[in-house]
Design an enzyme around this catalytic site. Structure first.
Site: not given
Ligand code: IPE
Ligand code: IPE
Ligand code: MG
Length: 240
Positions: A18, A20, A22-23, A31, A35, A63, A69, A129, A192-193
């Protein structure tokens, strides 16, 4: 940066990437720039996880709520996913990284679905992995779907109510066969989740980092692993 030998390494780390937007906004950029930069952080975490011996690394990529969005941002995210898959698949396969995608595929475009199927197919033999991408994922939908599948089996007489155990429910989740996350990291400062792995994270160690995802690199991930190693997991008992 390397982890000290003897450090307690989590078998499964799950990450809510989380911050991206705001950065990027803080730098006067769109935005989608944030990303795109976030892809580098994914690459860095995969490298560290592989070297440290983490077995599973899950990234919350999109999500079901993210459909809300603007269309331009949703398509930028989907394009980045496809580009990332095209660009990274050969190297991931070479490094023995197996890619698995969880979430509901029905609402995804044919193009995204085809890319997902390709990366899963082309990396299926990887045993260094497992990287899990949660795409169009909602934990509540996942649990609801599992309940529906169990109900369907009960209706046919395949499953008696006493056989509806925690394990039976786990086996109907997208994450069937994947161990529960030991460490769940959320970057970007929110605590938060956001509908992520609600069942699976029942006993995960939670780590909320103020660092925005594009700034979360090798150093930050190693620090998170070191913090995990210092935690005492009791699972309701009083000693271990
Ligand atoms: C996370 O960054 C990426 C996705 C949710 C796909 P955000 O886009 O949520 O960035 P912020 O939280 O608005 O800064
Ligand atoms: C969670 O981030 C979803 C992903 C990282 C893919 P959001 O930015 O969508 O979550 P909220 O809206 O802050 O809860
Ligand atoms: Mg966000």
């Amino acid at each position: 940066m390397r982890m000290e030998s003897g450090t307690k390494i989590p078998a499964h780390v799950a990450i809510i990437m989380d911050g991206n937007g705001r950065w990027a906004a803080a730098q006067g950029k769109p935005r989608s720039w944030g990303h795109a930069q976030g892809m580098e952080s994914i690459r860095a975490c995969i490298e560290v996880a592989k070297d440290a011996g983490v077995g599973y690394l899950t990234f919350y990529t999109f999500s079901t709520e993210n459909w809300g969005r603007p269309e331009s941002e949703v398509s930028a995210l989907m394009d980045l996913l496809c580009e990332g898959i095209e660009k990274e698949t050969p190297e991931l396969a070479r490094q023995g990284v197996r890619m698995v995608v969880i979430g509901s595929r029905g609402a995804l475009s044919d193009k995204v679905r085809a890319h997902i199927e390709a990366i899963e197919r082309e990396t299926a033999a990887g045993d260094a992995l497992t990287v899990v991408l949660a795409v169009n994922y909602s934990s509540r939908s996942e649990i609801t779907r599992a309940a529906q599948r169990i109900a369907a089996r009960a209706l046919t007489g395949d499953l008696a109510p006493v056989m509806v155990t925690e394990q039976a429910l786990s086996d109907e989740l997208y994450t069937a066969g994947i161990p529960d996350p030991d460490l769940l990291i959320r970057t970007g400062g929110e605590q938060r989740l956001s509908n992520f792995l609600l069942w699976q994270a029942a006993y995960a160690e939670l780590l909320f980092s103020p660092v925005m995802w594009p700034d979360f690199g090798e150093k930050e991930f190693c620090e998170a692993l070191a913090e995990y190693a210092r935690r005492e997991r009791r699972f309701g008992k009083i000693d271990n």
